[in-house]
Design a protein around this motif. Sequence first.
Motif, short mmCIF file in Angstrom:
data_model
loop_
_atom_site.label_atom_id
_atom_site.label_comp_id
_atom_site.label_asym_id
_atom_site.label_seq_id
_atom_site.Cartn_x
_atom_site.Cartn_y
_atom_site.Cartn_z
N LYS A 114 15.91 42.59 -70.66
CA LYS A 114 14.54 42.14 -70.93
C LYS A 114 14.18 42.58 -72.33
CE LYS A 114 12.82 46.38 -68.80
NZ LYS A 114 12.08 46.95 -67.67
N VAL A 115 13.14 42.00 -72.86
CA VAL A 115 12.72 42.40 -74.20
C VAL A 115 12.15 43.81 -74.20
CG1 VAL A 115 10.37 41.49 -74.09
CG2 VAL A 115 11.56 41.58 -76.29
N GLY A 116 11.67 44.27 -73.05
CA GLY A 116 11.11 45.61 -72.93
C GLY A 116 9.59 45.59 -72.98
N HIS A 117 8.94 46.39 -72.14
CA HIS A 117 7.47 46.42 -72.09
C HIS A 117 6.87 46.74 -73.45
CE1 HIS A 117 7.69 45.93 -67.84
NE2 HIS A 117 8.25 47.10 -67.62
N VAL A 118 7.58 47.52 -74.22
CA VAL A 118 7.09 47.94 -75.53
C VAL A 118 6.87 46.75 -76.45
CG1 VAL A 118 7.68 49.27 -77.59
CG2 VAL A 118 8.23 50.18 -75.33
N PHE A 119 7.71 45.72 -76.29
CA PHE A 119 7.72 44.62 -77.25
C PHE A 119 7.29 43.27 -76.66
CE2 PHE A 119 11.21 47.60 -78.23
CZ PHE A 119 10.68 48.15 -79.39
N GLU A 120 6.78 43.27 -75.44
CA GLU A 120 6.39 42.01 -74.80
C GLU A 120 5.42 41.23 -75.68
OE1 GLU A 120 4.96 42.98 -70.95
OE2 GLU A 120 6.96 43.03 -70.04
N ASP A 121 5.66 39.93 -75.78
CA ASP A 121 4.82 39.00 -76.54
C ASP A 121 4.91 39.23 -78.05
OD1 ASP A 121 3.91 37.91 -74.12
OD2 ASP A 121 2.34 39.42 -73.99
N LYS A 122 5.82 40.09 -78.51
CA LYS A 122 5.96 40.37 -79.94
C LYS A 122 7.31 39.89 -80.46
CE LYS A 122 2.01 42.39 -79.47
NZ LYS A 122 0.78 41.68 -79.88
N ILE A 123 8.36 40.20 -79.73
CA ILE A 123 9.68 39.67 -80.05
C ILE A 123 10.26 39.11 -78.76
CG2 ILE A 123 10.07 41.27 -81.96
CD1 ILE A 123 11.86 42.90 -80.11
N SER A 124 11.34 38.37 -78.86
CA SER A 124 11.96 37.76 -77.68
C SER A 124 13.32 38.37 -77.40
CB SER A 124 12.11 36.26 -77.87
OG SER A 124 13.07 35.97 -78.87
N LEU A 125 13.79 38.20 -76.18
CA LEU A 125 15.13 38.65 -75.84
C LEU A 125 16.17 37.88 -76.65
CD1 LEU A 125 16.97 40.41 -74.10
CD2 LEU A 125 16.86 38.66 -72.31
#
Length: 369
Positions: free
Chosen positions: A63-74
């Motif tokens: 997953k892209v990670g909760h830290v980066f959700e909606d900011k970068i993509s997998l």
Amino acid sequence: MLNKVLLLLVILFSHTSFAFTFSIVKDPDLGVMKNFKASQLCAVAENTQHYLNTYAEDTFAVKVGHVFEDKISLQQVKDTLTFICDTYRDDVRAKRQSRLHNIEFLKQHFTFYRWMPDVKTAKAIAQKSNNEVKSRLLNNIPNDQIFLTKYYTKTLSASPVKTAEFNQALYALPYDEKGLSLEQADENKALTRFKYTRQEVIAGALLKNNLAKPLVWISEESLHDVLLQGTGVLTVNNEIRYFNVHRNNGIAYDYSIGKREQARYWYFAEVPSIMGYGKTLASKIAVKPHVTFAGNVKELGLGKLFLVSFIQEGEQVSRMGVLADQGGAFDNNLFQLDLLVDSYKGWEDYHQANKTMPDYAQAWLLIRK
């Protein structure tokens, strides 16, 4: 440094126990890139990307990670790993020095997200710890640098049979778990694996009742080290063999206490090389020293490319690695990365090889532009 920092994006994630930031930096001050091989960085990038592409059902890590959700993509994470190997191979074909060691090349092709650590949680853990050194290190984490620890695999002597010196086993999964998937086994807390603490296993609970197969025998001190590091590089009858943690007894790692006091216990399996993250034994990622980070895979997401920078012997040094491993110490931990350094016989060898590396470093997430 402040005049070089352009805050184009601030990612702020809040939780009752931690807060941290990742911010885009336009022109990071990196010093020189050294102490890693582009070939090994490519190997870990490729192995990790294979995991991301093959095991999408592992939503804990892929997953892209909760830290980066909606900011970068997998997909951007995957593209970053692809770019690492494309660059390395292009340089090999062109017979030139790796551009992955060229700071201007990195700035041209990557977006840098500066990591400001979760100091609040680190200090809270320090207050609970009964380890004076650990408390001091956690309390001293700067607001603008992460805690950079180092981990290594121990090269140990072992025996195929129990002896007075080699009196502790690395055990395979207990017999009552044979053939069960991780999901099936985790649903049955009556299994042997969940019944015993580390201390009870050391006292002989498994051997006494013939509950699990001993794979190899080592000393008790070595056992604590291998349980902490996750991998044992063992010499058995003049042959090098690798053993990796497989499944644990379900007891959480307690960051505030020492290795001997931990109740968590791991069962092992023999593997072909040093292995990193993997939901199952068969899926574990083969990793390399100096280019592999262990960290909070749950929050950060597997496969992130990180760059760390620090002053070493009067020189600013930077190096890159892939988040391809994890550990119990990273639960609720967004202030630390653990760099895989190498294999050593013991603390003295490890310390001699790494004594000039500091405990704290500036850190950036790198994403292909």
